[in-house]
Design an enzyme around this catalytic site. Structure first.
Site: not given
Lengths: 365, 84
Positions: A117-118, A121, A127
């Site tokens: 997930h990170e 970014h 998101h």
């Protein structure tokens, strides 16, 4: 997408692991990070090379509370990690809250899932509003061995960096929408008065007296269950739900999986020629359970714990022209059979189909 | 369905809501913290923004589902103003 649409100017990026959490073996941390990187490199032209002793594009570190980036962590739970959008210096860096219970399985917080997930970014994604997306802000566990990058995330990252160089373009699971007219189901069961619809790694949960339908990951309730459940039924007497996938079945008791499961479906008396079950329902009045596979069905006696004689029988001769049955359940004396986007209401007393509806009729669309 | 907790006092609820919206939705720390204020306060506006984004019913009020979502572990949002 992140405001300003930041992206890396090169597709060949470097990463460096600055420190390690004592809560996991170093090799497991390395593996989790490599696997998280591959989630993105598998669907884009991006490559990631590990460096040891110099500045990297993506600097990965475990950090405590205030760690000099104006965004302090908050101890166990709450904020698990954060990452910076592509750019110089701190751009692209990933910080993981050292006070979390990092793991490589379903206990605590799975490092691979959070890291993947990170990294989204770090590569420029913000998101997602899709509750099934990797980039959805709230943590949810998926078995890393079963993890497939959802289509929402693939679409997002490919919009920034383009498609993978692979001959066959990868696709990912799509989050089911309760009122999608094309929605079909893998299995359905009643669970303590609620109707549970299984679809891929999701379950849709409908309480008869609540208007809205709740979407959850199967792993939220039963981390040890696989996705892609193929059949399920409730044994009300024993307050158990049995779920089936391929030639195995599990017994669910509330949030727990009964010990020593999964077991082979042959323990129920099904022949070895049966490789999977398409649908099942239990008639709580008679204590008989019906297993449907291909064009035939078996009947099991829950009290005698054995298959009844005279089976299998042809589905069409006793239930009518339904075709392959995806899912079935009994409610208020009727049996509901699901075949793709069509649902058949069967009256066991009249022994015929009394109504035909859309499969999504239960969701107040 | 979920049994509502004992009447959580408004102060504690407001604390949870404020912290969450400050952390993740850029609610300014010097906003007027009235939840029951008729004209839409910055807090109510940010609450609606959060509810809409996370697929909750947009009520502008800290209802059960919203509070439950706010307590879920999640990704942080780094404060990058100083870097930009």
């Amino acid at each position: 997408f992140t405001a300003g649409n930041p992206k890396w100017k090169t597709n060949n990026l470097t990463y460096r692991i600055l420190n390690y959490t004592p809560k996991m073996r170093q090799a497991d941390v390395d593996e989790a990070i490599q696997k998280a990187l591959s989630v993105w490199s598998n669907v884009t032209p991006l490559t990631f090379r590990k460096v040891e002793d110099k500045e990297a594009d993506i600097m990965i570190s475990f950090a405590y509370r205030d760690h000099q980036d104006n965004s302090p962590f908050d101890g166990p739970n709450g904020q698990l990690a954060h990452a910076f959008q592509p750019g110089e210096g701190i751009g692209g860096d990933v910080h993981l809250d050292e006070e979390e219970a990092w793991t490589k399985d379903g206990k605590g917080y799975n490092l691979f899932i959070v890291m993947a997930h990170e990294l989204g970014h770090s590569l420029g994604l913000s998101h997602s509003t899709d509750p099934g997306a990797l980039m959805y802000p709230a943590y949810s566990y998926t078995d890393p061995n079963e993890f497939l990058l959802p289509q929402d995330d693939i679409d997002g990252i490919q919009a920034i960096y383009g498609q993978s160089n692979a001959a066959v373009q990868p696709t990912g699971p799509v989050t089911p929408q309760a009122c999608d007219p094309n929605l079909t189901f893998d299995a359905i069961t009643i669970l303590r008065g609620e109707i549970i619809f299984f679809k891929g790694r999701y379950m849709l949960r409908k309480h008869p007296s609540r208007a809205e339908t709740e979407l959850n990951f199967i792993s939220l309730f039963w981390p040890k269950l696989p996705s892609g459940i193929q059949a399920a039924y409730e044994n009300v007497e024993k307050d158990e739900v049995l779920v089936f996938k391929e030639d195995k079945y599990w017994v669910i008791r509330g949030y727990d999986i009964a010990p020593r499961y999964p077991k082979p479906i042959y323990h129920l008396g099904l022949p070895k020629t049966v490789k999977r079950i398409n649908a099942a329902y239990n008639d709580e009045n008679t204590g008989k359970t019906y297993f449907f596979t291909a064009d035939r069905y078996w009947r099991y006696d829950e009290n005698k714990k054995s298959m009844d004689h005279g089976y299998p029988r042809k589905i069409v001769s006793d239930f009518g022209k339904i075709g392959r049955i995806d899912a079935a359940f009994q409610k208020d004396g009727y049996i509901y059979f699901f075949h793709g986007t069509t649902q058949f209401q069967f009256d066991p007393r009249a022994k015929r189909i009394v109504r035909q509806m859309k499969s999504i009729s239960w969701f107040n669309c | 369905f979920p049994v509502p907790p004992e009447a959580e006092d408004e102060g504690k609820t407001l604390q949870i809501v404020e912290t969450y919206l400050q952390n993740f939705y850029n609610l300014q720390r010097d906003h007027q913290p009235h939840l029951r204020n008729k004209s839409e306060s910055p807090l109510t506006a940010k609450l609606k923004e959060m509810q809409a984004f996370l697929g909750l019913e947009v009520t502008g009020k800290p209802d059960l589902d919203t509070l439950e979502m706010m307590k879920k572990p999640r990704c942080g949002v780094p404060n990058i103003e100083q870097y930009i």
